[in-house]
Design a protein around this motif. Structure first.
Motif, short mmCIF file in Angstrom:
data_model
loop_
_atom_site.label_atom_id
_atom_site.label_comp_id
_atom_site.label_asym_id
_atom_site.label_seq_id
_atom_site.Cartn_x
_atom_site.Cartn_y
_atom_site.Cartn_z
N ASP A 146 44.16 38.26 42.92
CA ASP A 146 42.89 38.47 42.33
C ASP A 146 42.30 37.26 41.63
O ASP A 146 42.59 36.57 40.91
N GLU A 147 41.07 36.71 42.33
CA GLU A 147 40.64 35.47 42.00
C GLU A 147 39.98 35.53 40.59
O GLU A 147 39.97 34.61 39.93
N ARG A 148 39.37 36.81 40.12
CA ARG A 148 38.67 36.69 38.82
C ARG A 148 39.80 36.35 37.69
O ARG A 148 39.71 35.66 36.72
N LYS A 149 41.03 37.03 37.95
CA LYS A 149 42.07 36.74 36.90
C LYS A 149 42.40 35.30 36.96
O LYS A 149 42.80 34.63 36.11
N ALA A 169 40.40 32.93 35.02
CA ALA A 169 40.25 33.14 34.00
C ALA A 169 41.52 32.44 32.95
O ALA A 169 41.49 31.86 32.10
N ALA A 179 36.23 36.83 43.08
CA ALA A 179 35.80 37.24 41.72
C ALA A 179 34.44 37.77 41.79
O ALA A 179 33.95 38.66 40.73
N GLU A 180 33.69 37.61 42.82
CA GLU A 180 32.14 38.25 43.03
C GLU A 180 32.50 39.61 43.16
O GLU A 180 33.02 40.11 43.96
#
Length: 380
Positions: A18-21, A24, A365-366
């Motif tokens: 999960d790129e967003r995690k 972060a 993430a997008e």
């Protein structure tokens, strides 16, 4: 097709990121006020991926830490020049070190004995160029290194300064993985700092240079409040996190960026078992949470969207079969999961689980963007 909807088209087992995690997690450490003015040297041993390295390194090109010369070679080929090989050097590996340095890689080695120092001096003479080395300091009895007051540190320093390049000292509070909570991790962070700074002070008092004072582990990097005398901090698993880190409160379960996609392939209803196609070849045999307050088996079970399912864990793992069941003492009901249901397993140890796979299937993430494939590598 969005990333989450295209998960159903992936073969299983697959390693999901999960790129967003991940981004972060990277930002959380990078932006800590306590690290202001101190270099961050991320450890790339967990990632083993050029694409991940480009996102975690300052400017995408270093400084970096590695645990194998294979990592050093791959990351240098990708443009990362400032690399620390943070495993005690074996003399037989020094020709590879010299070759990397001759090609333009600013590679530093680690050692904790006079024998290793002599080997580095000999290799420097053979190469016609000094090889830089850090002296490993033992701050907690975890593994390698010398106590900060060990007389050998001065002798090693003298030999390196005369015949190679004494770059400084390094320590790692590996025992911080065995304590719970920020206060306990902060205490280990201070043990790291004190040991490394004390050793550096002794070297300088004997007229020896010590430009680098390197400390770090994921728990201590997030808990340190005083880094006086430290020049750099190292951490690695923080970019992904895992259940061991969640179990010692270095992160939350929802921060874990890595999971293994798997498919339900059968049931043993009288035993309360759900069978999946992710065994220890996909999850690893790591049972790092077994000694913690909450034993997470071989991993925590989430649905295909990443929502943790109450009290469901992988309780057993054969080579290609995983057994999902309710954890001992649970009063929850076993959910209905028809054959073909897709699930995600959160890992005990991100390094070990990632090491079972050749690539990450990345949820970008997008929002709404399709899955991306990032290769990873192995070897030594």
């Amino acid at each position: 097709m969005s990333a989450t909807s295209s998960l159903s088209a992936l073969p299983t087992p697959s390693l999901l990121l999960d790129e967003r995690k991940m981004l972060a997690n990277i930002a959380r450490l990078r932006d800590r006020p306590a690290l202001a003015g101190v270099a961050l040297r991320p450890h790339l041993k967990t990632a083993k991926s050029v694409e991940v390295a480009r996102r975690v390194l300052a400017g995408g090109n270093g400084p970096a830490t590695v645990s194998t010369l294979r990592e050093a070679e791959v990351f240098f080929a990708a443009g990362i020049r400032d690399i620390l090989y943070a495993v005690g050097i074996a003399p037989q590996k020094l020709p590879r070190v010299a070759a990397l340095r001759a090609a333009g890689c600013d590679l530093t080695v680690l050692l904790d004995s006079i024998e290793q120092a002599d080997a580095v001096v000999a290799a420097s003479a053979a190469a016609g160029a000094p090889i830089p080395a850090l002296i490993e300091i033992d701050c907690d009895g975890h593994r390698g290194g010398l106590p900060a007051d060990d007389p050998q540190i001065i002798e090693i320093g003298r030999r390196l300064h005369t015949g190679a390049l004494l770059h400084g000292v390094l320590t790692h509070a590996g025992e911080s993985y065995g304590v719970l909570g920020a206060a306990a991790h902060a205490a280990f962070a201070e043990r790291e700092r004190h040991a490394a700074v004390s050793a550096a002070t002794r070297l300088r008092e004997h007229g020896l240079p010590c430009p680098i004072v390197s400390v770090g582990s994921t728990p201590t990097a997030f808990a340190a409040t005083d880094l006086d005398g430290v020049t750099e901090v190292r951490a690695g698993v923080y970019m992904f996190f895992d259940l061991v880190m969640a179990g010692i409160e270095a992160c939350r379960v929802e921060d874990i960026a890595l999971s293994v996609l798997t498919t339900v392939i059968g049931h043993q209803r009288d035993r309360g078992w759900i069978l999946v196609d992710a065994g220890w070849m996909a999850l690893s045999r790591d049972r790092g949470t077994a000694a913690q307050t909450v034993d997470q088996g071989y991993g925590v079970v989430s649905d295909i969207d990443g929502n943790v399912l109450p009290d469901l864990i992988v309780t057993a793992a054969n080579q290609e079969h995983g057994v999902i069941a309710l954890r001992a003492g649970s009063t929850a009901g076993l959910p209905a999961m028809p054959v073909g249901t897709r699930l995600r397993i959160l890992p005990n140890h991100a390094c070990a689980t990632a090491g079972q796979h050749g690539a990450y299937e990345v949820i970008p993430a997008e929002p709404g963007a399709p899955l991306v494939h990032w290769p990873r590598f192995g070897g030594w």
